[in-house]
Design an enzyme around this catalytic site. Structure first.
Site, PDB file in Angstrom:
ATOM      1  N   SER A 142     -19.373 -45.379  -8.712  1.00 46.84           N
ATOM      2  CA  SER A 142     -20.300 -45.923  -8.793  1.00 46.84           C
ATOM      3  C   SER A 142     -21.508 -45.871  -7.816  1.00 46.84           C
ATOM      4  O   SER A 142     -21.395 -45.496  -7.305  1.00 46.84           O
ATOM      5  CB  SER A 142     -19.789 -47.867  -8.266  1.00 46.84           C
ATOM      6  OG  SER A 142     -21.437 -48.450  -7.964  1.00 46.84           O
ATOM      7  N   TYR A 155     -17.511 -52.819  -1.445  1.00 47.02           N
ATOM      8  CA  TYR A 155     -17.377 -53.017  -2.596  1.00 47.02           C
ATOM      9  C   TYR A 155     -18.375 -51.565  -2.547  1.00 47.02           C
ATOM     10  O   TYR A 155     -17.487 -50.335  -3.170  1.00 47.02           O
ATOM     11  CB  TYR A 155     -18.783 -53.428  -3.549  1.00 47.02           C
ATOM     12  CG  TYR A 155     -18.133 -52.818  -5.233  1.00 47.02           C
ATOM     13  CD1 TYR A 155     -17.089 -53.133  -6.467  1.00 47.02           C
ATOM     14  CD2 TYR A 155     -19.230 -52.298  -5.498  1.00 47.02           C
ATOM     15  CE1 TYR A 155     -17.267 -52.478  -7.063  1.00 47.02           C
ATOM     16  CE2 TYR A 155     -19.125 -52.203  -7.210  1.00 47.02           C
ATOM     17  CZ  TYR A 155     -18.840 -51.495  -7.524  1.00 47.02           C
ATOM     18  OH  TYR A 155     -17.907 -51.050  -8.792  1.00 47.02           O
TER      19      TYR A 155
END
Length: 254
Positions: A142, A155
């Site tokens: 990501s 995250y």
């Protein structure tokens, strides 16, 4: 076709980027194992692939466990006889919130799926991948693994680990297996609104994100699938250890 006579696994393929990847890989000639924690979602994706003339088999598995990853690989070998591509795409998200409000258990879940999942996938898949003349292992990381932003620590940590894992595995498994990752910006999938669950104005926050992308929109699942297809194909035969941002130009501002 760029994946003609190739055999591929895609995890987290019951929806979003994984489903788009299963359809695209099959369109490009691959036989696909559609893996997902949700059996019904996996079956739905496999049926979509077959409906377009492709070949796919569905399997329900938990990628945060070694047994789940071994089941996925075993399904590929028992169904197709070989494995050329493993896309460790399965991931989970957490609502953005201050670190003190983030659940410790969910931190463990994020790391278990987003970081340990690809590590276990590599452990399970590498013996089969090394038997093929040209093979590829891909991780979905990501942009959050590169770029810090408030209230996203768990995250970001999990995706940063996935990026470093990409580098480490690429060195360990060269020259037999290429290892790369894709790093999407926020993508128009159901997971997007999971991130925004604690925002006062979810749609306004998403609109602000869109406005911040130089190309004027967020990513679509198909954008990520196309990047993964490139990394899976022989077009990327001299590329390994790379994390490819699929971000509409945001990285250019770093």
């Amino acid at each position: 076709m760029r994946l003609a006579n190739k055999f591929a696994v895609i995890t987290g393929a019951g929806s979003g980027m994984g489903r788009a990847g299963a359809l695209l890989f099959a369109q490009e000639g691959a036989h696909v194992v559609v893996a997902d924690l949700d059996q019904k979602a996996a079956e739905a994706t496999a049926e979509l692939v077959r409906g377009k003339g492709g070949e796919a088999v569905a399997v329900a598995a938990d990628v945060s466990t070694l047994s789940g990853n071994e089941l996925i690989v075993r399904t590929a070998l028992e169904t197709f006889g070989a494995l050329d591509v493993f896309w460790a795409n399965a991931g989970v998200a957490a609502p953005m919130s201050p670190v003190a409000e983030q659940s410790i258990d969910f931190f463990d879940t994020l790391m278990g799926v987003n970081a340990k999942g690809p590590w276990l996938g590599a452990r399970a898949a590498m013996p089969a991948l090394r038997e093929r003349p040209v093979s590829s292992f891909i991780i979905t990381s990501s942009l959050s693994g590169f770029r810090a932003r408030p209230n996203n620590s768990a995250y970001s940590a999990s995706k940063g680990a996935a990026i470093q894992l990409t580098r480490a595995l690429s060195v360990e498994f060269a020259p037999e297996v290429r290892v790369n990752s894709v790093a999407p910006v926020s993508t128009e999938t159901p997971m997007l609104r999971t991130f925004m669950a604690k925002q006062d104005d979810i749609e306004g926050t998403i609109a602000g994100q869109r406005a911040g992308v130089p190309l004027g929109r967020l990513a679509l699942p198909e954008d990520i699938a196309k990047a993964a297809l490139f990394l899976a194909s022989d077009d990327a035969e001299f590329i390994t250890g790379v994390t490819l941002p699929v971000d509409g130009g945001i990285s250019a501002r770093s």
